[in-house]
Design a protein around this motif. Sequence first.
Motif, short mmCIF file in Angstrom:
data_model
loop_
_atom_site.label_atom_id
_atom_site.label_comp_id
_atom_site.label_asym_id
_atom_site.label_seq_id
_atom_site.Cartn_x
_atom_site.Cartn_y
_atom_site.Cartn_z
N ALA A 1 0.83 -1.21 0.00
CA ALA A 1 0.00 0.00 0.00
C ALA A 1 0.87 1.26 0.00
CB ALA A 1 -0.93 0.00 1.21
N LEU A 2 1.92 1.27 0.81
CA LEU A 2 2.80 2.44 0.87
C LEU A 2 3.58 2.61 -0.43
CD1 LEU A 2 4.06 2.11 4.56
CD2 LEU A 2 2.42 3.77 3.65
N ALA A 3 3.91 1.50 -1.08
CA ALA A 3 4.62 1.59 -2.36
C ALA A 3 3.74 2.23 -3.43
CB ALA A 3 5.05 0.20 -2.82
N ARG A 4 2.42 2.15 -3.26
CA ARG A 4 1.48 2.69 -4.24
C ARG A 4 1.05 4.13 -3.92
NH1 ARG A 4 -1.99 -1.63 -6.97
NH2 ARG A 4 -0.77 -3.54 -6.84
N VAL A 5 1.54 4.68 -2.83
CA VAL A 5 1.24 6.08 -2.52
C VAL A 5 1.85 6.96 -3.61
CG1 VAL A 5 1.68 7.97 -0.90
CG2 VAL A 5 1.07 5.71 -0.03
N PRO A 6 1.09 7.86 -4.19
CA PRO A 6 1.62 8.68 -5.29
C PRO A 6 2.86 9.48 -4.85
CG PRO A 6 -0.77 8.91 -5.15
CD PRO A 6 -0.34 8.15 -3.94
N ASP A 7 3.79 9.66 -5.76
CA ASP A 7 5.00 10.45 -5.49
C ASP A 7 4.61 11.85 -5.01
OD1 ASP A 7 6.76 8.44 -6.17
OD2 ASP A 7 6.88 9.04 -8.28
N GLY A 8 5.25 12.27 -3.94
CA GLY A 8 4.99 13.60 -3.40
C GLY A 8 3.83 13.69 -2.44
N ALA A 9 3.03 12.62 -2.36
CA ALA A 9 1.86 12.64 -1.45
C ALA A 9 2.29 12.28 -0.04
CB ALA A 9 0.80 11.67 -1.94
N GLU A 10 1.57 12.83 0.94
CA GLU A 10 1.81 12.51 2.34
C GLU A 10 1.15 11.18 2.68
OE1 GLU A 10 2.48 14.11 6.60
OE2 GLU A 10 3.36 14.54 4.65
N ALA A 11 1.93 10.25 3.22
CA ALA A 11 1.38 8.96 3.65
C ALA A 11 0.82 9.09 5.06
CB ALA A 11 2.45 7.88 3.61
N ARG A 12 -0.22 8.32 5.35
CA ARG A 12 -0.85 8.38 6.67
C ARG A 12 -1.40 7.00 7.04
NH1 ARG A 12 -2.44 12.88 9.50
NH2 ARG A 12 -3.98 12.57 11.14
N VAL A 13 -0.99 6.52 8.21
CA VAL A 13 -1.47 5.25 8.75
C VAL A 13 -1.89 5.53 10.19
CG1 VAL A 13 -0.97 2.82 9.14
CG2 VAL A 13 0.26 4.06 7.34
N GLU A 14 -3.15 5.25 10.53
CA GLU A 14 -3.67 5.67 11.83
C GLU A 14 -4.07 4.50 12.71
OE1 GLU A 14 -5.76 9.88 11.45
OE2 GLU A 14 -6.76 8.40 10.16
N TYR A 15 -4.25 4.81 13.99
CA TYR A 15 -4.80 3.92 15.01
C TYR A 15 -3.98 2.65 15.20
CZ TYR A 15 -8.70 7.15 14.81
OH TYR A 15 -9.46 8.29 14.86
N LEU A 16 -2.67 2.84 15.38
CA LEU A 16 -1.79 1.73 15.75
C LEU A 16 -1.75 1.63 17.27
CD1 LEU A 16 -0.64 2.90 12.92
CD2 LEU A 16 1.51 1.81 13.60
N THR A 17 -2.18 0.51 17.80
CA THR A 17 -2.02 0.26 19.23
C THR A 17 -0.71 -0.50 19.45
OG1 THR A 17 -3.23 -1.83 19.08
CG2 THR A 17 -4.51 0.16 19.59
N ALA A 18 -0.41 -0.79 20.71
CA ALA A 18 0.85 -1.49 21.02
C ALA A 18 0.90 -2.87 20.37
CB ALA A 18 1.00 -1.62 22.53
N GLU A 19 -0.29 -3.45 20.06
CA GLU A 19 -0.32 -4.76 19.42
C GLU A 19 0.12 -4.71 17.96
OE1 GLU A 19 -2.64 -3.61 21.37
OE2 GLU A 19 -2.93 -5.10 22.97
#
Length: 286
Positions: A229-247
Amino acid sequence: MILRQVRDTAADAEVVQELSFAAFTEPTAAPAPPEPTPLQLARTRHLARTDPGGCWLAESGGEAVGVVLSMRREGLWTPSLFAVRPSAQGKGVGRLLLERATAHARGCLRGMVCASSSPAAARRYRLAGFTLHPAMRLTGRVDRNGLIDPGDIPVHRGNATQLHLLDSVDRRLRGSAHGPDHELMLGHFEELLVADALAGSGYCYRDGGTVRLLAATSKRIAARLLREALARVPDGAEARVEYLTAEQEWALDVGLEVGLTPETGGFVGVRGMRPPSPYLPSGAFL
């Protein structure tokens, strides 16, 4: 004050979005709310259709002052939006709305919510019986030099013919399928990525630079999906991944590999269950 169910209308969808903007935007920010996105409007109308008993508006003096949207899916109850206009906070509006929404949860043994860092929201969800797990988010530009992935687990674009696979993964991780929510997500998110191999299966929604929802039967498959998924983020775009708990340390490790910055961001609340893992919830559809 009047409490009424949210209607499946364009007018109610716009009112809900205006309320959400008013509740979650700093007073010094832009004075006028931006145009709501198609997904924001569609989410409200979708839940008004599937879960009318879990979606309520509070009105006072002809003005909408609070809203709650919630859904139940196979024994799992999940609040999707809970917002009270700042001028109405501290007057019991939130308590009354959540009481109506939790009545919709009657008979559900499990619950899950993605909550903001708002002390009022944390207090309200804790009083509703949720165990609150502090969460992180990852943001930044993807360093493609860090995207080292053997690619030994095939990942391909998914579609509506694979909903049974998605529901099967959901049931294994959180005890319930997303059901009709997948159809809405397929229609509004940029792409669905699917992995289905002898080692297990999983899926991930990506929309621009944002990972919207990820579920897998193993950490290995989850990490493979997140890297893809991160490899497919368009060039120059801000990546965002939310709601990571300790697990979800597997997701933190992937994010650090590609140069994303971790920071604290809200809570994942659960009741009657542990936070599903490996799993990254959607704030709107859990």
